[in-house]
Design an enzyme around this catalytic site. Structure first.
Site, mmCIF file in Angstrom:
data_model
loop_
_atom_site.group_PDB
_atom_site.id
_atom_site.type_symbol
_atom_site.label_atom_id
_atom_site.label_comp_id
_atom_site.label_asym_id
_atom_site.label_seq_id
_atom_site.Cartn_x
_atom_site.Cartn_y
_atom_site.Cartn_z
ATOM 1 N N CYS A 1 0.823 -1.204 0.000
ATOM 2 C CA CYS A 1 0.000 0.000 0.000
ATOM 3 C C CYS A 1 0.863 1.262 0.000
ATOM 4 O O CYS A 1 1.544 1.509 -0.975
ATOM 5 C CB CYS A 1 -1.002 -0.049 1.152
ATOM 6 N N GLU B 1 -0.253 -7.541 5.624
ATOM 7 C CA GLU B 1 0.191 -7.446 7.023
ATOM 8 C C GLU B 1 -0.976 -7.227 7.985
ATOM 9 O O GLU B 1 -0.794 -7.287 9.193
ATOM 10 C CB GLU B 1 1.251 -6.343 7.180
ATOM 11 N N HIS C 1 -3.157 -5.077 1.842
ATOM 12 C CA HIS C 1 -2.441 -5.145 3.129
ATOM 13 C C HIS C 1 -2.306 -6.563 3.674
ATOM 14 O O HIS C 1 -2.998 -6.901 4.641
ATOM 15 C CB HIS C 1 -3.206 -4.336 4.176
HETATM 16 N N1 GLN Z 1 -3.682 6.331 0.456
HETATM 17 C C1 GLN Z 1 -2.477 6.205 1.224
HETATM 18 C C2 GLN Z 1 -1.330 6.957 0.576
HETATM 19 O O1 GLN Z 1 -1.472 7.481 -0.467
HETATM 20 C C3 GLN Z 1 -2.094 4.749 1.396
HETATM 21 C C4 GLN Z 1 -3.122 4.074 2.231
HETATM 22 C C5 GLN Z 1 -2.626 2.893 2.986
HETATM 23 O O2 GLN Z 1 -1.427 2.602 3.102
HETATM 24 N N2 GLN Z 1 -3.572 2.187 3.531
HETATM 25 O O3 GLN Z 1 -0.271 7.022 1.154
#
Ligand code: GLN
Length: 169
Positions: free
Chosen positions: A62, A155, A153
């Site tokens: 992410c 994790e 995610h």
């Molecule tokens: N939208 C977040 C970003 O741009 C990432 C979101 C997340 O890690 N859950 O950093």
């Protein structure tokens, strides 16, 4: 801790000097603008680039994926350019800000419970990067040599199969 039959000692990375001593590195979710600023200001960014270049296993998820990318198309994110992809931040629209989906991931025998939270989509995928998983035709998991990146995610679930593939296979 015991993980995948190996005993693992977990260190949090908040300052320089930790990453060079690690064997595995997880760059988790969070806020990519904040993470990239901290990595630069603390002098950790260079250490992570060297870690990746040294061929050690990395999993970036992410916001971690956004920071690892070649380009996040957002000047507030200074990417590390260790994964030859571009990403679109928050690409999975508003009403779908967070969702869970069972996805087929290359290398896993059974579908994986993927948790998406304001997740990025992977846009351009350069040569040398394998797409491991897609949702609606958009890549959401990729692998380039020693680095695996996911929009979702792993994790945040009990299912550690992706960690297993990234770190212990
Ligand atoms: N939208 C977040 C970003 O741009 C990432 C979101 C997340 O890690 N859950 O950093």
């Amino acid at each position: 801790a015991e993980r995948h039959g190996e005993s693992v000692e977990v260190e949090e990375v908040r300052t320089a000097g930790v990453v060079p001593d690690c064997d595995l590195l997880l760059m988790p979710g969070g806020e990519s603008t904040t993470i990239s600023r901290l990595l630069r200001d603390e002098g950790i960014a260079e250490e992570i680039r060297a870690f990746a270049a040294g061929g050690k296993p990395m999993l970036v998820t992410c916001a971690g994926l956004i920071v690892a990318a070649r380009d996040a198309k957002d000047e507030r994110v200074e990417t590390l350019d260790i994964l030859d992809v571009t990403v679109d931040r928050n690409a999975f629209g508003r009403q779908k800000d967070s969702f869970e989906a069972m996805l087929d991931v290359d290398g896993l025998a059974e579908p994986f419970p993927a948790v998406f939270i304001r997740a990025p989509a992977i846009d351009e995928v350069d040569d040398g990067v394998d797409v491991l998983c897609e949702i609606d035709g958009r890549p959401v998991a990729v692998r380039q040599d020693n680095v695996i990146g996911t929009s979702f995610h792993p994790e945040l679930t009990e299912d550690s199969r992706i960690h297993g593939v990234a770190f212990f296979e």
